[in-house]
Each structure stands twice: as structure tokens, then as C-alpha cells.
Scaffold this motif. Structure first.
Motif, short mmCIF file in Angstrom:
data_model
loop_
_atom_site.label_atom_id
_atom_site.label_comp_id
_atom_site.label_asym_id
_atom_site.label_seq_id
_atom_site.Cartn_x
_atom_site.Cartn_y
_atom_site.Cartn_z
N GLY A 67 3.17 10.41 -1.24
CA GLY A 67 3.73 9.49 -0.27
C GLY A 67 3.04 8.14 -0.34
N PRO A 68 3.20 7.32 0.68
CA PRO A 68 2.60 5.99 0.68
C PRO A 68 1.07 6.06 0.58
N ARG A 69 0.50 5.18 -0.20
CA ARG A 69 -0.95 5.15 -0.37
C ARG A 69 -1.56 4.09 0.52
N LEU A 70 -2.84 4.24 0.78
CA LEU A 70 -3.57 3.28 1.60
C LEU A 70 -4.21 2.22 0.71
N GLY A 71 -3.67 1.00 0.77
CA GLY A 71 -4.30 -0.12 0.11
C GLY A 71 -5.12 -0.91 1.11
N PRO A 72 -5.75 -1.99 0.69
CA PRO A 72 -6.59 -2.79 1.59
C PRO A 72 -5.85 -3.30 2.83
N ALA A 73 -4.60 -3.78 2.65
CA ALA A 73 -3.86 -4.31 3.80
C ALA A 73 -3.56 -3.22 4.82
N ARG A 74 -3.20 -2.06 4.33
CA ARG A 74 -2.88 -0.97 5.25
C ARG A 74 -4.14 -0.43 5.94
N ILE A 75 -5.21 -0.33 5.23
CA ILE A 75 -6.46 0.11 5.85
C ILE A 75 -6.88 -0.86 6.94
N ALA A 76 -6.77 -2.15 6.65
CA ALA A 76 -7.13 -3.16 7.66
C ALA A 76 -6.19 -3.09 8.86
N THR A 77 -4.90 -2.83 8.61
CA THR A 77 -3.94 -2.74 9.72
C THR A 77 -4.22 -1.51 10.57
N LEU A 78 -4.52 -0.38 9.93
CA LEU A 78 -4.89 0.82 10.70
C LEU A 78 -6.14 0.57 11.53
N ALA A 79 -7.11 -0.14 10.95
CA ALA A 79 -8.32 -0.47 11.70
C ALA A 79 -7.97 -1.36 12.90
N ALA A 80 -7.01 -2.27 12.71
CA ALA A 80 -6.59 -3.14 13.82
C ALA A 80 -5.93 -2.33 14.92
N LEU A 81 -5.11 -1.35 14.55
CA LEU A 81 -4.46 -0.52 15.56
C LEU A 81 -5.48 0.31 16.33
#
Length: 467
Positions: free
Chosen positions: A267-281
Motif C-alpha cells: 500500500g502507500p509508503r511513508l515518505g518525508p512529507a507524509r511522516i511530517a504530516t502525520l507528526a503534525a496531526l
């Protein structure tokens, strides 16, 4: 004709014009606030703008901006994928997971709109991906928030119990909590059955890679393509803006090397942008629940940080802020503020409180609480109506515990209205939907709740004389 009655009739005209002429109701309400405030209530501009919901404006803009970034970079697609794995592919469980999550957040002390602001965008993204009714998912989130909203340690519970103690009325903290919990749980069960829950159970389990609108999702359910307008939501993990046309969701989910980095296996992988967005959430949750910071300002700040690091996602996300919803909600609430400023709401409440038949006065107060709370602060109206009920509660014909619980449920269960903070958040957070249609659905459902619930809770809690 009294000024108060004129202001109510103007509100009716606003609804009629918005419905028949397809004019944004918020714009009409701003014009009505200006006309009634100036010509009838003798208010200046400052008095009219005193009712402008600046905090809600920031919440709507901030939360939809932050989650638009999350959609643009594929983070919500990753969250949906993870949620499906968590429930082992049983998408029918997801609405109940969202109900329980928001209920738990409010029960431990989160303000109801904050809990909805956190959960609703993810829940509605999931609904879009798997062709679940957005009305079902949105109302489950709101009713979940209200189900836990009157626990003894919650914000609503603490406020209402404090009012009861101040007015020297008999009270039951556990009874208040259970009344709201059971009422919202029963409503949620009915909604689940009516709005497609049984069909979700019939789907069985799906894989996280399956979309709900077509392709893999259709194969997993055996029901064919989903409702019109839902297919694009499954495409959100590609890095394109929601609503963009292109490949079928199934192809996006299983081809390696696309914008999501998804493969058939992972499925979808965690790249830098997604990791940062998850951290923001996560930071948003901690800021709101742990430090009692404003949800809107926190969301805007986190969105700005992400925008600075990944400006391409930000450029797409700004256009996805629900500006028409912001105009609608802020306009209507500004007019309601004019009504409060000129005393219309107090005038209506005092007129009902003076009725000599306690049971009739009780049901009318429940209806006033429901109608006003559909547009204004639930806590504010409870703070006004409970003291109005004191005179006939003192007569001993009405049980105080049942009456307070009935007022509390009537004034909060209607927060599904698109004019309330929670309903507005649900409306603004829904991706890839016809917002006009979704607004009408929420308004109709809110009207049903306003019409039916006060009478039911009055019958169950007040008529037997509880407390």
C-alpha cells in the motif's frame, strides 16, 4: 409587530430565499444582519460584528487547510489504508470506530468541536474511498462526540453539573452522562441501519488496496461501481488534487512507482512529507487535548510549517479550503448573534417559562434549546434555559434530574446541523462531494432531529418525573 418577532420572520425569509433562489445562505444572512441590526435593533457595525464567529472561522479554515495538505500529499490515503488493516478489512466497523473515538475524546475532556475537527477529515476521507455515505460517517462522528460529551470529567458535563449546583437543583452526574450516551448510541444505530450499514456488512472484508468507487473496490463488494462522485476520492493518494480525473482507483492502488509509492503488497509508503504530516496531526491532538490550545490556530500554524517545507502541496491545498461553507456558517451565526444582542432568544425563553402548565413548558423549553442550539452555542443555551426551568421545577411536578438531562440532550444532539460548529466541520471536511447536496442532507437530517428528539427525551425523561 415587536422587534423580536420581526427578527424571527426575517430569518425565515433567509431560509426561503436560500432554498428557492440557490443563493448562498451566509451572504443572505450577512445582509439580514446588517438590515435588522441597523433598522430594527439600532446596532452599529461593531454591535453587528460582535456576533461574527471569529474562532469558528479560524477552525474551519485551519482544519480544512491542514487536511487538504494531508490529502494532497497522500497522508489521508495512508491513514485509510491503515484503518482498513486495523479492522481486518471490515469497513462496516469503521463508522463505529469513529463513533467510539470521538466519544472517548470528549469523555476524557476534549471540547466536542475539537474532537470532531480531529476525527472528521479522516473519517470522511475513508467514506469517500470506500463509497460509504458521507452523511452516515459524518453523523456518526458528531453523535459519537455527543455520546461522551457529558461524562463527569468532560467540558459539557462539568458546565451543566456546575449550573445545577449553582441553582441548588437535585442532580445526577452519572444519570446525565448515561442519558446522552444512550440517546446518541440509539440514534447512531438507527442511522447505521438506514444509511447503508447493512450493505456494508454484506460486503464482507476488503483488502486495504481496494477502492470503494470502482475497480478493486467493486470487485471486493460485488456491487459494481459506487455512487457518482466517489471514485475520485480513491485517487487522492496519487499526489493529484482530489477530484482530478484519471486512472481508476484500482490501478493507482496496485501499481508500483506511482506518486503514493504504493504497491500491491504494502500500500502507500511513508515518505518525508507524509511522516511530517502525520507528526503534525499528532501535534494537533496533543496541542488541543494536552495543552488546551485553540484547534483552529494550532491547525493553521501546523499547515504553514508543512507549506513552507513542501510548497507544491500547499498551493493545491489552499484552493480546497471550504470557502463557501465558511461564508455560509459565518453569515448565519452572525445573524444569530444579532438575535442574541437584541434579546430575541431570551424573549422566546421567558415567554415559554411563563406558561402555567409545567409539562407543556418543559417540552417547549426542550424545543427552544434544540432550535437555538442548531445555530448557536449549545452550552450557552443550556446556561440560559436551565435557570428558566427553576420556577416550575420548584413546584415539584417536574423531576429536576430528568428535566436537566432532557435539556442537555435536546441542546446537543442537534449539533449535526450544518449551522452548528460540529456540523459545519463535517460539511467542510468532506472531500470530493457535492457540497450543496451534502449541505441539504445535513440540514434535512438536522431538521428531523430538531423535530423528533426533544419530544422523545421529554417523553422518556421528563414525563415519568425522574429525579
Amino acid at each position: 409587530m415587536s422587534p423580536e418577532l420581526i427578527s424571527i420572520l426575517v430569518l425565515v425569509v433567509v431560509f426561503v430565499l436560500a432554498t428557492t433562489r440557490s443563493v448562498n445562505m451566509g451572504a443572505l444572512a450577512f445582509a439580514a444582519a446588517f438590515g435588522v441590526g441597523t433598522l430594527v435593533a439600532d446596532l452599529d457595525a461593531d454591535g453587528i460584528f460582535a456576533g461574527f464567529p471569529g474562532d469558528l472561522f479560524v477552525v474551519l479554515v485551519g482544519v480544512t487547510y491542514l487536511f487538504a495538505i494531508a490529502r494532497a500529499n497522500g497522508t489521508t490515503d495512508w491513514l485509510v489504508h491503515a484503518a482498513v488493516r486495523l479492522v481486518r478489512g471490515r469497513v462496516a466497523l469503521i463508522p463505529w470506530v469513529m463513533f467510539a473515538l470521538t466519544g472517548a475524546l470528549t469523555a476524557i475532556g476534549a471540547v466536542s468541536p475539537a474532537a470532531v475537527a480531529i476525527v472528521a477529515p479522516v473519517a470522511l476521507s475513508f467514506a469517500t474511498r470506500y463509497s460509504i455515505s458521507p452523511l452516515l460517517m459524518g453523523t456518526m462522528v458528531v453523535h459519537g462526540a455527543q455520546a461522551g460529551g457529558f461524562s463527569p470529567i468532560s467540558i459539557y458535563g462539568s458546565i451543566v453539573n456546575g449550573i445545577v449546583e449553582r441553582e441548588k437543583l437535585p442532580g445526577s452526574e452519572v444519570g446525565l452522562f448515561l442519558a446522552s450516551l444512550v440517546a446518541n448510541l440509539l440514534i447512531a444505530a438507527v442511522l447505521f441501519a438506514v444509511l447503508g450499514g447493512r450493505k456494508l456488512w454484506a460486503r464482507g472484508a476488503v483488502t486495504p488496496e481496494d477502492g470503494g468507487g470502482s475497480g478493486a473496490g467493486a470487485r471486493s463488494t460485488g456491487t459494481g461501481a459506487g455512487p457518482a462522485g466517489t471514485g475520485a476520492g480513491a485517487d487522492s493518494g496519487t499526489g493529484t488534487a482530489p477530484g482530478a480525473k484519471g486512472a481508476a482507483p484500482a490501478a493507482v492502488a496496485v501499481r508500483p512507482g506511482r506518486g503514493t509509492g504504493g504497491t500491491e503488497d504494502t500500500g502507500p509508503r511513508l515518505g518525508p512529507a507524509r511522516i511530517a504530516t502525520l507528526a503534525a496531526l499528532v501535534a494537533l491532538v496533543v496541542a488541543v487535548l494536552g495543552f488546551d490550545l485553540d484547534a483552529g490556530l494550532s491547525a493553521v500554524t501546523l499547515a504553514v510549517v508543512l507549506s513552507t517545507a513542501w510548497p507544491d502541496d500547499s498551493r493545491r491545498a489552499v484552493g480546497q479550503i471550504a470557502w463557501s461553507t465558511v461564508l455560509l456558517i459565518c453569515g448565519v451565526l452572525t445573524y444569530v448573534g444579532v438575535l442574541e444582542e437584541m434579546g430575541t432568544i431570551t424573549w422566546a425563553g421567558e415567554g415559554v417559562g411563563g406558561i402555567g402548565v409545567p409539562l407543556l413548558a418543559a417540552v417547549l423549553l426542550c424545543y427552544i434549546g434544540a432550535i437555538v442550539s442548531a445555530f448557536a452555542s449549545s452550552v450557552g443555551i443550556m446556561g440560559a434555559l436551565i435557570p428558566l426551568a427553576v420556577p416550575f421545577l420548584a413546584q415539584g411536578e417536574i423531576g429536576a434530574v430528568g428535566m436537566v438531562a432532557a435539556l442537555a440532550v435536546s441542546a446537543t444532539v442537534v449539533d449535526v446541523s450544518p449551522f452548528s460548529t460540529n456540523g459545519a466541520l463535517v460539511l467542510a471536511a468532506a472531500p470530493d462531494v457535492d457540497r450543496d447536496r451534502f449541505f441539504r442532507q445535513l440540514m434535512i437530517y438536522g431538521g428531523i432531529v430538531v423535530a423528533a428528539v426533544p419530544a422523545l427525551v421529554w417523553l422518556v425523561l421528563v414525563v415519568p418525573g425522574l429525579g
